[in-house]
Design a protein around this motif. Structure first.
Motif, PDB file in Angstrom:
ATOM      1  N   GLU A 121       0.838  -1.206   0.000  1.00  0.00           N
ATOM      2  CA  GLU A 121       0.000   0.000   0.000  1.00  0.00           C
ATOM      3  C   GLU A 121       0.873   1.257   0.000  1.00  0.00           C
ATOM      4  O   GLU A 121       0.614   2.211  -0.721  1.00  0.00           O
ATOM      5  CB  GLU A 121      -0.909  -0.007   1.228  1.00  0.00           C
ATOM      6  CG  GLU A 121      -1.858   1.168   1.309  1.00  0.00           C
ATOM      7  CD  GLU A 121      -2.709   1.112   2.571  1.00  0.00           C
ATOM      8  OE1 GLU A 121      -2.919   2.185   3.165  1.00  0.00           O
ATOM      9  OE2 GLU A 121      -3.169   0.008   2.942  1.00  0.00           O
ATOM     10  N   ARG A 158       2.652   1.650  -3.348  1.00  0.00           N
ATOM     11  CA  ARG A 158       1.657   2.058  -4.346  1.00  0.00           C
ATOM     12  C   ARG A 158       1.401   3.557  -4.247  1.00  0.00           C
ATOM     13  O   ARG A 158       1.307   4.259  -5.259  1.00  0.00           O
ATOM     14  CB  ARG A 158       0.358   1.289  -4.137  1.00  0.00           C
ATOM     15  CG  ARG A 158      -0.741   1.681  -5.105  1.00  0.00           C
ATOM     16  CD  ARG A 158      -2.011   0.921  -4.850  1.00  0.00           C
ATOM     17  NE  ARG A 158      -3.031   1.323  -5.803  1.00  0.00           N
ATOM     18  CZ  ARG A 158      -4.179   0.736  -5.939  1.00  0.00           C
ATOM     19  NH1 ARG A 158      -4.481  -0.309  -5.179  1.00  0.00           N
ATOM     20  NH2 ARG A 158      -5.049   1.161  -6.823  1.00  0.00           N
ATOM     21  N   ASP A 159       1.327   4.073  -3.029  1.00  0.00           N
ATOM     22  CA  ASP A 159       1.118   5.500  -2.820  1.00  0.00           C
ATOM     23  C   ASP A 159       2.292   6.306  -3.385  1.00  0.00           C
ATOM     24  O   ASP A 159       2.088   7.299  -4.088  1.00  0.00           O
ATOM     25  CB  ASP A 159       0.920   5.795  -1.334  1.00  0.00           C
ATOM     26  CG  ASP A 159       0.654   7.261  -1.074  1.00  0.00           C
ATOM     27  OD1 ASP A 159      -0.247   7.831  -1.716  1.00  0.00           O
ATOM     28  OD2 ASP A 159       1.366   7.846  -0.224  1.00  0.00           O
ATOM     29  N   SER A 168       1.147  -1.146  -7.004  1.00  0.00           N
ATOM     30  CA  SER A 168       2.335  -1.444  -6.203  1.00  0.00           C
ATOM     31  C   SER A 168       3.428  -2.000  -7.115  1.00  0.00           C
ATOM     32  O   SER A 168       3.173  -2.421  -8.246  1.00  0.00           O
ATOM     33  CB  SER A 168       1.996  -2.441  -5.091  1.00  0.00           C
ATOM     34  OG  SER A 168       1.696  -3.697  -5.642  1.00  0.00           O
TER      35      SER A 168
END
Length: 164
Positions: free
Chosen positions: A48, A51-52, A63
């Motif tokens: 996560e 991916r950000d 990701s």
């Protein structure tokens, strides 16, 4: 060599990740005959988190295993000639050449180690070597570049005992 490593609190890695990262960073710099003390920042996050970062800085909303953010633009990969003439490339606090940032997904370390049939140590070492080569100006946009990077990665990892 200055390697700043930040692992997010929720991440659990049952390997000596700091030693692996520092050893591989040093091995890459030695392999490429870097004449300077260098500085690298490494963040270990989850899927996560990466991916950000990938979405925020590259506009890709998915990701990935590792991201590399070089501070230096090379005309020729790992060509350090004339760097000492540009003080903006060096951290004034420690006089180290600022290479850039590496962000690694801990979840990808585990899944890719399983997928490729090798240890988590070897997978982390591979991701660091791969990313360090990007920080030194190497890429794999075409087959020739890819083959060069693959050979360098293999030589560096084998030299450090991270055999597939």
């Amino acid at each position: 060599m200055y390697v700043y490593i930040e692992k997010e609190k929720k991440i659990v890695l049952a390997i000596h990740y700091k030693k692996i990262i520092k050893d591989v960073v040093n091995a890459v710099l030695k392999y490429e005959n870097c004449p300077f003390e260098c500085e690298v920042s490494v963040i270990i996050t989850d899927d996560e988190g990466i991916r950000d970062y990938n979405n925020r800085y590259r506009g890709i909303d998915k990701s990935t295993d590792v991201l590399s953010f070089p501070f230096i633009e090379y005309k020729i990969p790992a060509d350090f000639k004339d760097f000492d003439k540009n003080p903006l490339m060096f951290n004034p606090e420690n006089n180290a050449l600022m290479l850039g940032d590496i962000i690694i997904s801990a979840e990808h370390i585990e899944s890719q180690a399983c997928e490729y049939g090798h240890s988590k140590k070897r997978e982390l070492a591979f991701l660091v070597a791969h990313s360090m080569l990007h920080l030194l100006g190497y890429d794999h946009e075409n087959d020739n570049e890819r083959l060069i990077m693959e050979e360098k990665q293999r030589s560096i990892l084998n030299g450090e005992g991270y055999i597939r």
